[in-house]
Motif scaffolding. Structure first.
Motif, PDB file in Angstrom:
ATOM      1  N   PRO A  15       0.863  -1.194   0.000  1.00  0.00           N
ATOM      2  CA  PRO A  15       0.000   0.000   0.000  1.00  0.00           C
ATOM      3  C   PRO A  15       0.893   1.236   0.000  1.00  0.00           C
ATOM      4  N   TYR A  16       0.601   2.167  -0.922  1.00  0.00           N
ATOM      5  CA  TYR A  16       1.525   3.316  -1.075  1.00  0.00           C
ATOM      6  C   TYR A  16       0.905   4.644  -0.695  1.00  0.00           C
ATOM      7  N   ASP A  17      -0.411   4.690  -0.578  1.00  0.00           N
ATOM      8  CA  ASP A  17      -1.080   5.911  -0.121  1.00  0.00           C
ATOM      9  C   ASP A  17      -2.518   5.524   0.179  1.00  0.00           C
ATOM     10  N   ALA A  18      -3.252   6.401   0.848  1.00  0.00           N
ATOM     11  CA  ALA A  18      -4.627   6.061   1.213  1.00  0.00           C
ATOM     12  C   ALA A  18      -5.423   7.327   1.459  1.00  0.00           C
ATOM     13  N   LEU A  19      -6.725   7.159   1.593  1.00  0.00           N
ATOM     14  CA  LEU A  19      -7.615   8.275   1.932  1.00  0.00           C
ATOM     15  C   LEU A  19      -8.702   7.756   2.836  1.00  0.00           C
ATOM     16  N   VAL A  20      -9.379   8.688   3.501  1.00  0.00           N
ATOM     17  CA  VAL A  20     -10.600   8.338   4.210  1.00  0.00           C
ATOM     18  C   VAL A  20     -11.711   9.170   3.586  1.00  0.00           C
ATOM     19  N   SER A  21     -12.897   8.587   3.418  1.00  0.00           N
ATOM     20  CA  SER A  21     -14.000   9.322   2.803  1.00  0.00           C
ATOM     21  C   SER A  21     -14.381  10.513   3.693  1.00  0.00           C
ATOM     22  N   PRO A  22     -15.018  11.547   3.113  1.00  0.00           N
ATOM     23  CA  PRO A  22     -15.257  12.783   3.874  1.00  0.00           C
ATOM     24  C   PRO A  22     -16.064  12.559   5.156  1.00  0.00           C
ATOM     25  N   ASP A  23     -16.861  11.503   5.210  1.00  0.00           N
ATOM     26  CA  ASP A  23     -17.610  11.217   6.433  1.00  0.00           C
ATOM     27  C   ASP A  23     -16.802  10.360   7.408  1.00  0.00           C
ATOM     28  N   GLY A  24     -15.579  10.006   7.022  1.00  0.00           N
ATOM     29  CA  GLY A  24     -14.725   9.248   7.926  1.00  0.00           C
ATOM     30  C   GLY A  24     -15.030   7.770   7.976  1.00  0.00           C
ATOM     31  N   ARG A  25     -15.855   7.272   7.064  1.00  0.00           N
ATOM     32  CA  ARG A  25     -16.273   5.871   7.144  1.00  0.00           C
ATOM     33  C   ARG A  25     -15.362   4.898   6.409  1.00  0.00           C
ATOM     34  N   TYR A  26     -14.978   5.224   5.175  1.00  0.00           N
ATOM     35  CA  TYR A  26     -14.228   4.277   4.345  1.00  0.00           C
ATOM     36  C   TYR A  26     -12.756   4.664   4.239  1.00  0.00           C
ATOM     37  N   TYR A  27     -11.898   3.729   4.534  1.00  0.00           N
ATOM     38  CA  TYR A  27     -10.462   3.912   4.349  1.00  0.00           C
ATOM     39  C   TYR A  27     -10.056   3.094   3.129  1.00  0.00           C
ATOM     40  N   ILE A  28      -9.440   3.759   2.148  1.00  0.00           N
ATOM     41  CA  ILE A  28      -9.081   3.098   0.894  1.00  0.00           C
ATOM     42  C   ILE A  28      -7.593   3.290   0.641  1.00  0.00           C
ATOM     43  N   ALA A  29      -6.885   2.181   0.470  1.00  0.00           N
ATOM     44  CA  ALA A  29      -5.444   2.256   0.201  1.00  0.00           C
ATOM     45  C   ALA A  29      -5.163   1.767  -1.209  1.00  0.00           C
ATOM     46  N   GLY A  30      -4.285   2.504  -1.900  1.00  0.00           N
ATOM     47  CA  GLY A  30      -3.823   2.071  -3.218  1.00  0.00           C
ATOM     48  C   GLY A  30      -2.679   1.084  -3.059  1.00  0.00           C
ATOM     49  N   LEU A  31      -2.581   0.141  -3.989  1.00  0.00           N
ATOM     50  CA  LEU A  31      -1.556  -0.898  -3.891  1.00  0.00           C
ATOM     51  C   LEU A  31      -0.551  -0.731  -5.020  1.00  0.00           C
ATOM     52  N   PHE A  32       0.717  -0.721  -4.655  1.00  0.00           N
ATOM     53  CA  PHE A  32       1.773  -0.586  -5.650  1.00  0.00           C
ATOM     54  C   PHE A  32       2.175  -1.948  -6.185  1.00  0.00           C
ATOM     55  N   GLY A  33       2.086  -2.967  -5.345  1.00  0.00           N
ATOM     56  CA  GLY A  33       2.605  -4.279  -5.696  1.00  0.00           C
ATOM     57  C   GLY A  33       1.630  -5.192  -6.406  1.00  0.00           C
ATOM     58  N   ASN A  39     -17.601  -1.124  10.115  1.00  0.00           N
ATOM     59  CA  ASN A  39     -17.636  -2.582  10.237  1.00  0.00           C
ATOM     60  C   ASN A  39     -16.231  -3.164  10.163  1.00  0.00           C
ATOM     61  N   PRO A  40     -15.335  -2.731  11.041  1.00  0.00           N
ATOM     62  CA  PRO A  40     -13.957  -3.232  10.929  1.00  0.00           C
ATOM     63  C   PRO A  40     -13.876  -4.749  11.073  1.00  0.00           C
ATOM     64  N   GLU A  41     -14.839  -5.321  11.798  1.00  0.00           N
ATOM     65  CA  GLU A  41     -14.821  -6.777  11.992  1.00  0.00           C
ATOM     66  C   GLU A  41     -14.979  -7.526  10.661  1.00  0.00           C
ATOM     67  N   ALA A  42     -15.519  -6.847   9.649  1.00  0.00           N
ATOM     68  CA  ALA A  42     -15.666  -7.490   8.331  1.00  0.00           C
ATOM     69  C   ALA A  42     -14.324  -7.570   7.604  1.00  0.00           C
ATOM     70  N   GLY A  43     -13.315  -6.894   8.124  1.00  0.00           N
ATOM     71  CA  GLY A  43     -11.985  -6.993   7.536  1.00  0.00           C
ATOM     72  C   GLY A  43     -11.806  -6.140   6.292  1.00  0.00           C
ATOM     73  N   VAL A  44     -10.617  -6.264   5.719  1.00  0.00           N
ATOM     74  CA  VAL A  44     -10.259  -5.470   4.549  1.00  0.00           C
ATOM     75  C   VAL A  44     -10.670  -6.220   3.289  1.00  0.00           C
ATOM     76  N   LYS A  45     -11.335  -5.503   2.393  1.00  0.00           N
ATOM     77  CA  LYS A  45     -11.748  -6.113   1.123  1.00  0.00           C
ATOM     78  C   LYS A  45     -10.860  -5.627  -0.004  1.00  0.00           C
ATOM     79  N   HIS A  46     -10.667  -6.486  -0.977  1.00  0.00           N
ATOM     80  CA  HIS A  46      -9.928  -6.109  -2.176  1.00  0.00           C
ATOM     81  C   HIS A  46     -10.937  -5.707  -3.237  1.00  0.00           C
ATOM     82  N   ILE A  47     -10.808  -4.491  -3.742  1.00  0.00           N
ATOM     83  CA  ILE A  47     -11.777  -4.007  -4.731  1.00  0.00           C
ATOM     84  C   ILE A  47     -11.067  -3.508  -5.984  1.00  0.00           C
TER      85      ILE A  47
END
Lengths: 387, 387
Positions: B192-210, B221-229
């Motif tokens: 992961p090389y950079d990330a953002l959080v949505s303006p409401d603070g709900r979604y954290y999205i990281a870009g992948l370099f590798g 819903n952190p218990e649902a874990g990280v999804k690959h999209i």
């Protein structure tokens, strides 16, 4: 030493103002009965000053200049007062009409608009000097004049408002402030009594007193006209007496939903923002007045009309359940969140106080005295469309 | 009179500070080459002060205190500088690491976090004193240490960040600032090389370099874990050389869509926020760097990597068409909107200037000198989650 005294006096008075004050975490609290406004600091939970003699504040609202230095207080009696939050003083004050209901600041921060009952219309003032810039009488039909309600600012240097008696919605384009360009929508529904604009400035929604349902105007597509939505929304056939018509400031657009007070019922309405259909309802402790989303939209806080106005309920937006019922004090009239949502201030009119809650623990963390407070407005509103 | 002179001198110096300055319409502009920060006024389009000797600002970012009085500048060389916007001076400055990539301010405004490459980890400081409060080394595997990227603040007094070398995302709950509670998500995607959080603070999205795709964490819903999209998102098989990896600050969550730069392609991606699938793409003039929504989300402004960095394109969010292609000047590196969206400031590095545009007329309305500017940050960020 005698000759030095005038210098020393001047020195002391200048020094008093020399500790600089930032304006990002200030607020104005309205004391309804005695016509005062308190300046507060939201970081320190502190009263900084009391500004007196603002007239009839029984239905007051406040907007802020872009630099968050000035608060404009709209009084019920047509008073418009510009308060200097750095000098703890009234900068300017005018009586601009006989009977007034609310106001707005333009997108560019240069214009203050006030919606009036008497004489019916919108007056627009210079935010700097409070000099009259434009007068928009709410004329309709054959020489009739309407009360104006639901005035908001919208992107594109526009004001949008509703004509209660005429059943019309008008857009005033203020790009040339002395010559407003009006776009009028007629037959939009009987007796619009209040309105809101969505946080992105796109949707203008007016509540109707004279018939069920709401009037919806998409400001991205004004040519599509005003739509009538949610016909099930309205005063519920007198099954319950309505203690207080909820203000539309008390609506919340949060994620995919709009949360709104059901008129006269012990319910919060959950409206699907994509279809404008009713998604569901949430049973609550009384007739809701303000239904306000925490800035991150995860929680919805609800206060109630008499006799349930000693309670506040917190809804979890994730599953629409009631998380907690709070009893913060007597006469909860208004709520205001800090801009990142970690705290909320409550106006407790009949306890003569303000309570500050931590929105995570749902515990009270501070209390300040205030005489019959009925409104709390933070300077961060300066940076938000429609406020 | 001689005895009076010291008093007069003091009087004059106090008076100089006596014209009070509000802080709601201030900004900080980074001058990359010479390591300076300019303090600007966004209402008057004016430079107020130049703050010098801030170290290596080749990749600087800025956050603001809740009262909008202080700007915290994060330098590439591990420097953390607290600027007093009322006194036009450095309040405090420390070198907190050897190599640093960004920072954040906590929801309550009391903590400043910095993400470091060397030594890899997050350090947390008192926003007041810049004293170290907590040190979170990015340890993983068997005694390895990772670079940390994509640090943001999130509601609930949390920081969220990504471990580049470990492929992990961590949530640090800072309610007890001296004892952060960490929640670690492993195997979230390569580099992961950079990330953002949505303006409401709900979604954290990281870009992948590798690897292609993105890592998505729903903080509700952190218990649902990280999804690959969005597996189609990524560097496009070297068909085009990538001149600059786009920063995630350059993403925009606007209405139902997320607008993002396609890496290495002359396209903006439009992602459906409900399904996280690709809704479509928009052809643009070059490799997009920042894809930024006007605060009302009606317009999306795009700037580009070399050799197309003398252009800016404006997309209409209503129909996803290009409204206009602007040529504001040479080396457009950054953009910042006024909080209600009526104006946007552009950093023109190779023109040594800042251009201010009216977002309605799309005309330039002001220009200010600045030496090699590469970042513009307005104090209204103080009131927004994730900034």
């Amino acid at each position: 030493m005698k000759k030095l005294l005038p210098f020393l006096a001047l020195l002391i008075s200048v020094n008093a103002a020399a500790d600089p004050r930032a304006t990002g975490d200030l607020g104005v609290v309205i004391e309804r009965e005695n016509g005062n406004a308190l300046i507060v600091n939201t970081t320190e939970h502190k009263r900084l000053a009391k500004i007196e003699k603002l007239g009839d504040l029984s239905h007051a609202s406040v907007v802020f200049s872009h630099d968050e230095r000035y608060a404009y207080v709209f009084g019920r009696d047509g008073g418009l007062t510009k308060i200097d939050l750095l000098k703890d003083a009234i900068d300017k004050r005018i009586i601009q009409a006989g009977n007034s209901i609310g106001g707005a600041i333009s997108q560019d921060g240069k214009l203050i608009a006030v919606s009036n009952y008497t004489p019916g219309g919108v007056k627009v003032f210079s935010a700097d000097t409070l000099e009259l810039v434009a007068d928009i009488p709410a004329d309709y039909g054959s020489g009739q004049r309407s009360k104006v309600v639901g005035l908001v600012d919208a992107p594109g240097q526009r004001f949008v408002f509703s004509l209660f008696d005429a059943g019309e919605i008008w857009i005033a384009d203020m790009k040339n402030p002395k010559a407003p360009v009006l776009k009028k929508f007629k037959d939009t529904g009987k007796q619009p009594y209040d309105a809101l604009v969505s946080p992105d400035g796109r949707y203008y929604i007016a509540g109707l007193f004279g018939e069920p349902g709401l009037a919806l105007l998409d400001l991205w597509n004004p040519e599509a006209g005003v739509k009538h939505i949610l016909s099930e929304f309205g005063k519920d056939d007198d099954k319950l007496p309505v203690y207080k018509m909820p203000h539309f400031e008390g609506w919340s657009v949060a994620g995919d939903y709009v949360f709104a007070p059901a008129i006269g019922q012990h319910k919060v309405l959950v409206i699907d923002k994509n279809t404008w259909d009713l998604h569901g309802t949430i049973d609550v402790a009384g007739q809701p007045v303000f239904v306000m989303a925490r800035p991150d939209a995860r929680q919805i806080w609800v206060n109630f009309a008499f006799p349930d106005n000693n309670q506040v309920q917190v809804i979890d937006a994730k599953d629409l359940s009631i998380v907690k019922t709070l009893s913060p004090g007597k006469g909860v009239l208004h709520m205001e969140f800090t801009p990142r949502g970690e705290q909320v201030w409550l106006a407790l009119r009949d306890d003569d106080s303000l309570a500050v809650y931590d929105t995570e623990t749902l515990q009270e963390i501070a209390r300040l005295p205030a005489s019959k407070p009925n409104g709390i407005f933070f300077s961060s509103r300066a940076h938000r469309i429609g406020l």
